[in-house]
Scaffold this motif. Structure first.
Motif, PDB file in Angstrom:
ATOM      1  N   ASN A 242       0.839  -1.197   0.000  1.00 39.53           N
ATOM      2  CA  ASN A 242       0.000   0.000   0.000  1.00 39.53           C
ATOM      3  C   ASN A 242       0.877   1.252   0.000  1.00 39.53           C
ATOM      4  O   ASN A 242       1.201   1.813   1.049  1.00 39.53           O
ATOM      5  CB  ASN A 242      -0.921  -0.017   1.226  1.00 39.53           C
ATOM      6  CG  ASN A 242      -2.003   1.042   1.130  1.00 39.53           C
ATOM      7  OD1 ASN A 242      -1.859   2.037   0.422  1.00 39.53           O
ATOM      8  ND2 ASN A 242      -3.096   0.822   1.839  1.00 39.53           N
ATOM      9  N   ALA A 243       1.256   1.679  -1.189  1.00 34.65           N
ATOM     10  CA  ALA A 243       2.231   2.772  -1.325  1.00 34.65           C
ATOM     11  C   ALA A 243       1.690   4.097  -0.800  1.00 34.65           C
ATOM     12  O   ALA A 243       2.448   4.953  -0.349  1.00 34.65           O
ATOM     13  CB  ALA A 243       2.645   2.919  -2.778  1.00 34.65           C
ATOM     14  N   ARG A 244       0.373   4.273  -0.844  1.00 29.77           N
ATOM     15  CA  ARG A 244      -0.224   5.515  -0.383  1.00 29.77           C
ATOM     16  C   ARG A 244      -0.069   5.661   1.135  1.00 29.77           C
ATOM     17  O   ARG A 244       0.088   6.735   1.676  1.00 29.77           O
ATOM     18  CB  ARG A 244      -1.712   5.526  -0.741  1.00 29.77           C
ATOM     19  CG  ARG A 244      -2.313   6.905  -0.943  1.00 29.77           C
ATOM     20  CD  ARG A 244      -3.738   6.788  -1.442  1.00 29.77           C
ATOM     21  NE  ARG A 244      -4.660   6.398  -0.376  1.00 29.77           N
ATOM     22  CZ  ARG A 244      -5.254   7.264   0.444  1.00 29.77           C
ATOM     23  NH1 ARG A 244      -5.005   8.550   0.323  1.00 29.77           N
ATOM     24  NH2 ARG A 244      -6.085   6.850   1.378  1.00 29.77           N
ATOM     25  N   GLU A 245      -0.136   4.537   1.822  1.00 32.54           N
ATOM     26  CA  GLU A 245      -0.110   4.577   3.290  1.00 32.54           C
ATOM     27  C   GLU A 245       1.287   4.397   3.883  1.00 32.54           C
ATOM     28  O   GLU A 245       1.550   4.856   4.984  1.00 32.54           O
ATOM     29  CB  GLU A 245      -1.053   3.500   3.851  1.00 32.54           C
ATOM     30  CG  GLU A 245      -2.498   3.744   3.412  1.00 32.54           C
ATOM     31  CD  GLU A 245      -3.506   2.899   4.155  1.00 32.54           C
ATOM     32  OE1 GLU A 245      -3.096   2.154   5.067  1.00 32.54           O
ATOM     33  OE2 GLU A 245      -4.698   3.002   3.810  1.00 32.54           O
ATOM     34  N   ASN A 251       9.595   7.570   8.849  1.00 30.21           N
ATOM     35  CA  ASN A 251      10.065   8.234  10.066  1.00 30.21           C
ATOM     36  C   ASN A 251       8.884   8.597  10.961  1.00 30.21           C
ATOM     37  O   ASN A 251       7.843   9.025  10.467  1.00 30.21           O
ATOM     38  CB  ASN A 251      10.823   9.514   9.704  1.00 30.21           C
ATOM     39  CG  ASN A 251      12.152   9.221   9.049  1.00 30.21           C
ATOM     40  OD1 ASN A 251      12.849   8.290   9.440  1.00 30.21           O
ATOM     41  ND2 ASN A 251      12.492  10.007   8.030  1.00 30.21           N
ATOM     42  N   VAL A 252       9.060   8.426  12.258  1.00 31.65           N
ATOM     43  CA  VAL A 252       8.014   8.854  13.184  1.00 31.65           C
ATOM     44  C   VAL A 252       7.880  10.368  13.056  1.00 31.65           C
ATOM     45  O   VAL A 252       8.849  11.106  13.246  1.00 31.65           O
ATOM     46  CB  VAL A 252       8.359   8.463  14.634  1.00 31.65           C
ATOM     47  CG1 VAL A 252       7.353   9.063  15.608  1.00 31.65           C
ATOM     48  CG2 VAL A 252       8.407   6.939  14.771  1.00 31.65           C
ATOM     49  N   SER A 257       0.178  12.872   8.810  1.00 31.90           N
ATOM     50  CA  SER A 257      -0.829  11.878   9.172  1.00 31.90           C
ATOM     51  C   SER A 257      -0.777  10.693   8.234  1.00 31.90           C
ATOM     52  O   SER A 257      -0.509  10.830   7.047  1.00 31.90           O
ATOM     53  CB  SER A 257      -2.229  12.485   9.099  1.00 31.90           C
ATOM     54  OG  SER A 257      -2.388  13.431  10.104  1.00 31.90           O
ATOM     55  N   HIS A 258      -1.034   9.522   8.799  1.00 28.94           N
ATOM     56  CA  HIS A 258      -1.338   8.363   7.990  1.00 28.94           C
ATOM     57  C   HIS A 258      -2.692   8.673   7.336  1.00 28.94           C
ATOM     58  O   HIS A 258      -3.525   9.345   7.954  1.00 28.94           O
ATOM     59  CB  HIS A 258      -1.435   7.152   8.932  1.00 28.94           C
ATOM     60  CG  HIS A 258      -1.705   5.855   8.239  1.00 28.94           C
ATOM     61  ND1 HIS A 258      -2.962   5.503   7.824  1.00 28.94           N
ATOM     62  CD2 HIS A 258      -0.887   4.841   7.904  1.00 28.94           C
ATOM     63  CE1 HIS A 258      -2.893   4.296   7.251  1.00 28.94           C
ATOM     64  NE2 HIS A 258      -1.646   3.890   7.290  1.00 28.94           N
ATOM     65  N   MET A 297      14.892  17.844   2.918  1.00 28.21           N
ATOM     66  CA  MET A 297      13.907  16.951   2.300  1.00 28.21           C
ATOM     67  C   MET A 297      12.492  17.345   2.720  1.00 28.21           C
ATOM     68  O   MET A 297      12.254  17.709   3.870  1.00 28.21           O
ATOM     69  CB  MET A 297      14.165  15.497   2.730  1.00 28.21           C
ATOM     70  CG  MET A 297      15.385  14.893   2.074  1.00 28.21           C
ATOM     71  SD  MET A 297      15.716  13.236   2.731  1.00 28.21           S
ATOM     72  CE  MET A 297      14.318  12.319   2.061  1.00 28.21           C
ATOM     73  N   ASP A 298      11.567  17.250   1.794  1.00 23.09           N
ATOM     74  CA  ASP A 298      10.159  17.498   2.108  1.00 23.09           C
ATOM     75  C   ASP A 298       9.577  16.208   2.713  1.00 23.09           C
ATOM     76  O   ASP A 298       9.299  15.250   1.992  1.00 23.09           O
ATOM     77  CB  ASP A 298       9.413  17.884   0.829  1.00 23.09           C
ATOM     78  CG  ASP A 298       7.924  18.101   1.067  1.00 23.09           C
ATOM     79  OD1 ASP A 298       7.451  17.848   2.203  1.00 23.09           O
ATOM     80  OD2 ASP A 298       7.237  18.521   0.117  1.00 23.09           O
ATOM     81  N   LEU A 299       9.409  16.237   4.037  1.00 26.34           N
ATOM     82  CA  LEU A 299       9.024  14.987   4.718  1.00 26.34           C
ATOM     83  C   LEU A 299       7.545  14.641   4.536  1.00 26.34           C
ATOM     84  O   LEU A 299       7.111  13.543   4.925  1.00 26.34           O
ATOM     85  CB  LEU A 299       9.379  15.058   6.210  1.00 26.34           C
ATOM     86  CG  LEU A 299      10.890  15.186   6.493  1.00 26.34           C
ATOM     87  CD1 LEU A 299      11.157  15.195   8.001  1.00 26.34           C
ATOM     88  CD2 LEU A 299      11.694  14.077   5.826  1.00 26.34           C
TER      89      LEU A 299
END
Ligand code: MTE
Length: 303
Positions: A242-245, A251-252, A257-258, A297-299
Motif C-alpha cells: 500500500n504505497a499511499r499509506e 520516520n516517526v 498523518s497516515h 527533504m520534504d518529509l
C-alpha cells in the motif's frame, strides 16, 4: 574491528557517543555522577527516566510477525516451531566480501557489549523495550561496503513449512525492508539479538532483527537472512502492499498523518485502554541525533 564505543568519557565525546554511553550507564545502574553529568545531552526519549520498560509479557505476546498470522497473539502461538539454529545471513551486492555469514560467527566478530537501550518503538501503539545487540554498521563494515552503495535491502526468512502465515498472500513474501546507507550506518541503528538481556524469542524475530528507533515499527524486519547493498532504493513489503499509506522512509512524524489516522499522539502499550495519550515526538525523540539526515527533504513527500 574498530570499536566506536569506548568506556572512557572525554570532552570530545560530547554527542552522540557520550549520549549513548551515558544512557547505557544510567540504564545499567552504573551511572552515578559520571552518567548523570551528561543528562542534559540526552535525547528527549532517553531523558524520560520514568519510562519503565514494558513487561516481558507485553513485548512477547503482543507482536506483529505476519509469517505466523496477522493476529497480535499468533506469533507467540506459532513462532516457537521456527528453527533458528543454524542460521546464516547472506550479505551480497556492493560489498567487498560477499558471502554467507554464520550467525554464531557474526556474534563472535561483533563487539557485543550487552548494550541496553530503552527505545520507544511506536506504531499504532508504543513500547519500551530494553534491546541488546550490536550496531548494524559493524556488520556492514565486516562485509566491506563499496563506494557505489547507497541503500541496504533486508529480507526475512521465507520457510512455508514452519511459517503458517505465509500460506496467505497478505504480503508479498519474503518480508522486505530497506534503509538508505547513511541511516543504516547510524550508530542508533541496531541489529538486535536480545531483549531483557536474553536471546530474542522467536516471535520477536530470532535470531536477529533490525531496530531503527526513530522509525515506525514495521521497519524493524525480523529473522533476517539476507542483506544486500545496492545503488537503488529497494522495495519494501508495506510500500508494495500500500504505497499511499506506507512510504520508504517511515520516520516517526507527528506532523504527517497516515491517510486513515493522525500520528500526533500515542498510547503506551500495557497502559490499558484508558491510559492517557501522549504527544508523539518528532523522530520518536531522537531529532538531535537523526534530523540532519533529512535536511532539505520534504518529509510530507518522503514519508
Ligand atoms: N518482520 C517480519 N518478517 N514480518 C512482519 O510481519 N512486522 C513488523 C516488524 N517486523 C513484521 C516484521 C511490524 S508491523 C512491527 S510493529 C514490528 O515488527 C513488531 O515487532 P515486535 O512484535 O517485536 O513488537
Amino acid at each position: 574491528m574498530a570499536r566506536r564505543w569506548t568506556n572512557t568519557l572525554t570532552a570530545a565525546d560530547v554527542t552522540p557517543k557520550a549520549t549513548f554511553l551515558n544512557r547505557r550507564q544510567i540504564m545499567a545502574g552504573l551511572g552515578g555522577a559520571a552518567g548523570l553529568a551528561g543528562l542534559g545531552a540526552l535525547p528527549q526519549a532517553a531523558q524520560a527516566q520514568e519510562l519503565e520498560p514494558n513487561s516481558w509479557e507485553d513485548v512477547t505476546t503482543y507482536c506483529n510477525y505476519y509469517e505466523f498470522g496477522t493476529g497480535k497473539g499468533d506469533p507467540a502461538k506459532y513462532a516457537g516451531q521456527l528453527t533458528t539454529s543454524p542460521w546464516s545471513v547472506k550479505i551480497d551486492g556492493l560489498v567487498d566480501r560477499p558471502g554467507d555469514y554464520d550467525f554464531q560467527q557474526i556474534l563472535g566478530e561483533m563487539t557485543l557489549e550487552e548494550r541496553i537501550y530503552r527505545f520507544r518503538c511506536v506504531e499504532a501503539w508504543s513500547m519500551v523495550v530494553p534491546w541488546t545487540g550490536f550496531e548494524l554498521a559493524d556488520l556492514l563494515n565486516l562485509a566491506g561496503v563499496q563506494s557505489g552503495a547507497k541503500y541496504v535491502a533486508f529480507e526475512t526468512l521465507y520457510r512455508p513449512s514452519e511459517m503458517p502465515g505465509t500460506a496467505y498472500q497478505v504480503l508479498d513474501w519474503p518480508y522486505r525492508e530497506g534503509l538508505r546507507l547513511d541511516e543504516a550506518m547510524h550508530p542508533l541503528t541496531l541489529m538486535a539479538t536480545g531483549i531483557f538481556g536474553q536471546d530474542l524469542p522467536n516471535q520477536n524475530g530470532a535470531p536477529l532483527r533490525l531496530v531503527v528507533p526513530w522509525k515506525y515499527g514495521f521497519k524493524s524486519i525480523k529473522s533476517i537472512v539476507r542483506i544486500t547493498l545496492t545503488d537503488k532504493e529497494p522495495e519494501t513489503s508495506w510500500n508494495m502492499a500500500n504505497a499511499r499509506e506506507y512510504g520508504f522512509y517511515s520516520n516517526v512524524n507527528p506532523e504527517v498523518s497516515h491517510p486513515r489516522w493522525s500520528q500526533a499522539s500515542e498510547r503506551r502499550l500495557g497502559g490499558g485502554l484508558f491510559a492517557s495519550r501522549q504527544d508523539t515526538l518528532m523522530f520518536n525523540g531522537y531529532s538531535d541525533e537523526v534530523a540532519s539526515l533529512y535536511d532539505g527533504m520534504d518529509l510530507t513527500k518522503f514519508f
